[in-house]
Write a protein that holds these residues in place. Structure first.
Motif, PDB file in Angstrom:
ATOM      1  N   VAL A 110       6.523 112.411  11.655  1.00 30.00           N
ATOM      2  CA  VAL A 110       5.184 111.874  11.714  1.00 30.00           C
ATOM      3  C   VAL A 110       4.773 110.678  12.167  1.00 30.00           C
ATOM      4  O   VAL A 110       4.113 110.162  13.019  1.00 30.00           O
ATOM      5  CB  VAL A 110       4.376 112.529  10.856  1.00 30.00           C
ATOM      6  CG1 VAL A 110       2.934 111.819  10.570  1.00 30.00           C
ATOM      7  CG2 VAL A 110       4.199 113.959  10.418  1.00 30.00           C
ATOM      8  N   ALA A 113      -1.099 114.802   5.266  1.00 24.37           N
ATOM      9  CA  ALA A 113      -0.311 116.093   5.762  1.00 24.37           C
ATOM     10  C   ALA A 113      -0.661 117.040   4.558  1.00 24.37           C
ATOM     11  O   ALA A 113      -1.114 118.169   5.171  1.00 24.37           O
ATOM     12  CB  ALA A 113       1.431 115.949   5.602  1.00 24.37           C
ATOM     13  N   ILE A 139       6.675 119.919   7.538  1.00 29.73           N
ATOM     14  CA  ILE A 139       6.102 118.585   7.830  1.00 29.73           C
ATOM     15  C   ILE A 139       7.266 117.572   7.627  1.00 29.73           C
ATOM     16  O   ILE A 139       7.029 117.289   6.490  1.00 29.73           O
ATOM     17  CB  ILE A 139       4.641 118.178   7.420  1.00 29.73           C
ATOM     18  CG1 ILE A 139       3.656 119.595   7.766  1.00 29.73           C
ATOM     19  CG2 ILE A 139       4.178 117.127   7.881  1.00 29.73           C
ATOM     20  CD1 ILE A 139       2.177 119.096   7.274  1.00 29.73           C
ATOM     21  N   ILE A 168      -2.473 123.010  11.452  1.00 26.42           N
ATOM     22  CA  ILE A 168      -1.160 123.282  11.088  1.00 26.42           C
ATOM     23  C   ILE A 168      -0.899 124.427  10.311  1.00 26.42           C
ATOM     24  O   ILE A 168       0.037 125.297  10.701  1.00 26.42           O
ATOM     25  CB  ILE A 168      -0.757 122.068  10.338  1.00 26.42           C
ATOM     26  CG1 ILE A 168      -0.695 120.703  11.126  1.00 26.42           C
ATOM     27  CG2 ILE A 168       0.732 122.040   9.841  1.00 26.42           C
ATOM     28  CD1 ILE A 168      -0.743 119.259  10.398  1.00 26.42           C
ATOM     29  N   ALA A 213       5.315 120.721  12.015  1.00 24.61           N
ATOM     30  CA  ALA A 213       4.294 119.729  12.683  1.00 24.61           C
ATOM     31  C   ALA A 213       5.000 118.337  13.019  1.00 24.61           C
ATOM     32  O   ALA A 213       5.632 117.867  12.047  1.00 24.61           O
ATOM     33  CB  ALA A 213       3.240 119.566  11.833  1.00 24.61           C
ATOM     34  N   THR A 214       4.859 117.805  14.129  1.00 20.66           N
ATOM     35  CA  THR A 214       5.203 116.458  14.318  1.00 20.66           C
ATOM     36  C   THR A 214       4.446 115.181  14.672  1.00 20.66           C
ATOM     37  O   THR A 214       4.410 114.193  14.655  1.00 20.66           O
ATOM     38  CB  THR A 214       6.176 116.153  15.774  1.00 20.66           C
ATOM     39  OG1 THR A 214       5.311 116.823  16.649  1.00 20.66           O
ATOM     40  CG2 THR A 214       7.568 117.295  15.597  1.00 20.66           C
ATOM     41  N   LEU A 259      -0.085 114.565  12.870  1.00 19.97           N
ATOM     42  CA  LEU A 259      -0.939 115.037  11.912  1.00 19.97           C
ATOM     43  C   LEU A 259      -2.500 115.051  12.516  1.00 19.97           C
ATOM     44  O   LEU A 259      -3.371 114.613  11.841  1.00 19.97           O
ATOM     45  CB  LEU A 259      -1.022 114.305  10.475  1.00 19.97           C
ATOM     46  CG  LEU A 259       0.464 114.399   9.949  1.00 19.97           C
ATOM     47  CD1 LEU A 259       0.327 113.326   8.735  1.00 19.97           C
ATOM     48  CD2 LEU A 259       0.676 115.654   9.431  1.00 19.97           C
ATOM     49  N   VAL A 267       6.503 119.558   2.564  1.00 21.68           N
ATOM     50  CA  VAL A 267       6.043 118.153   3.343  1.00 21.68           C
ATOM     51  C   VAL A 267       6.945 117.213   2.629  1.00 21.68           C
ATOM     52  O   VAL A 267       6.686 116.941   1.220  1.00 21.68           O
ATOM     53  CB  VAL A 267       4.479 117.919   2.814  1.00 21.68           C
ATOM     54  CG1 VAL A 267       4.019 116.738   3.560  1.00 21.68           C
ATOM     55  CG2 VAL A 267       3.596 119.084   3.534  1.00 21.68           C
TER      56      VAL A 267
END
Ligand SMILES: [Zn+2]
Length: 355
Positions: A154, A222, A149, A123, A115-116, A118, A16
């Motif tokens: 995001v 995230a 992530i 996820i 993941a694009t 949240l 992340v």
């Protein structure tokens, strides 16, 4: 000395940070994941295809997935199986990730979640929420083998979607209160490790003064969503992150399809559940105040009108809620209010928490 411990299904890597997507190539090249490099990539309608193009992954086949139904997931599962892929990366929002998780489990291959946004805590969880003929179901699947992530992507996602993840993660507090109630009233075993993960995830977000415009906040959100997923992995069910809050949200999406989204509804459901606890059990007042303040700070809905429902419609959803998850004991099943009592409580709720 006896060596007693338990193994937790968890991803091999969790990345992340800003620019994390650049590491996807090396994640997929990890020989524990794919020995020959036969990789498939599933992308959603959002930023997914652009990301797949930017990454320029050699020898990887890109599949476009539209929607989040069991049919779409099964179709993808068949393609993954017939193409004898070693691994699949799902790039996109919640629906794309859930579809890819289900398809990967069906094909028996590992899945990397990229993941694009949240918007919810699926996820990094061992469940996939998919639409079928008569509503939406939760399916047990394998945990993603890696979670990536990228905070920059995001940030580029629609803000409303990113904010809604706040509602999903703070609803953990309500889900835990329900679990503890079931422990006291029904003797249901409560897993302390799952509770620890779920509560810390919620608390990490609850009091922060910043919001989705801050990189730091996005990173914490995230990680909180990843931790919520881990809580579910520990529990072996959605229990630590889903109680009356999610029964109400599932009832709303069943009765009024298209109203709001998962995280926003989870937040409203949690706040109403806390209202019931304070009113009927004399507990949870501080949590209710904190959750209300948190939802308002992130411009999330708190009353039925905020999600386009009138009080009568919301009351109907509350009455229907226990049917969405038979066997799950929450404050709703515990109080077993009549329809009249529910209607009255919704009116009082709006007066109590409205702006
Ligand atoms: Zn949720």
């Amino acid at each position: 000395m006896p060596l007693l411990a338990r193994m937790l299904p968890s991803p091999l890597t969790i990345d992340v940070r800003r620019g994390a997507i650049a590491s996807l190539g090396s994640v997929l090249a990890d020989r524990r994941i794919a020995t020959e490099g036969r990789i498939a990539v599933a992308v959603g309608p959002g930023q997914g295809s652009q990301i797949a193009a930017d990454l320029d992954l050699p020898n990887c086949e890109v599949f476009r997935v539209e929607g989040g139904s069991v049919d779409v997931a099964t179709e993808l599962g068949k393609k993954l199986r017939s193409g004898a892929y070693e691994a699949v990366a799902g790039i996109g929002g919640g629906k794309t990730i859930d579809v890819t998780k289900f398809a990967a489990s069906m094909a028996g291959i590992p899945m990397v979640a990229v993941a694009t946004n949240l918007a919810h805590d699926g996820i990094c969880s061992p469940t996939a929420s998919l639409e079928h003929e008569s509503g939406k179901g939760s399916y047990g699947v394998s945990m993603p083998i890696a979670v990536v992530i990228d905070v920059d992507y995001v940030r580029a996602a629609p803000q409303r979607l990113v904010r809604s993840g706040v509602g999903d993660v703070v609803s953990n507090l309500s889900a835990i209160a329900d679990w503890e109630l079931a422990g006291r009233e029904q003797g249901e075993p409560v897993d302390g490790m799952a509770v620890t993960f779920a509560r810390v995830a919620a608390e990490a977000v609850l009091h922060r003064p910043d919001s989705v415009e801050s990189q730091d906040f996005l990173t914490v959100l995230a990680e909180a969503l990843v931790l919520s997923g881990m809580a579910m992995s520990v529990a072996g069910s959605s229990r630590p992150a889903s109680g009356a809050c999610h029964e109400i949200l599932h009832a709303i999406t069943h009765l009024y399809p298209g109203v709001s989204n998962h995280g926003e509804l989870a937040g409203v459901g949690a706040l109403y559940a806390y209202f019931l606890r304070t009113r009927h059990q004399g507990t949870g007042e501080a949590a209710m105040r904190d959750i209300r303040a948190c939802l308002l700070r992130h411009e999330l809905p708190v009353v039925p009108a905020d999600i386009g429902l009138d009080e009568e419609q919301f009351a109907r959803a509350v009455a229907y809620a226990p049917q969405t998850r038979p066997g799950r004991y929450t404050v709703l099943e515990h109080l077993a209010l009549s329809e009249d009592e529910i209607r009255r409580s919704v009116g009082e709720y709006v007066t109590a928490v409205g702006r």
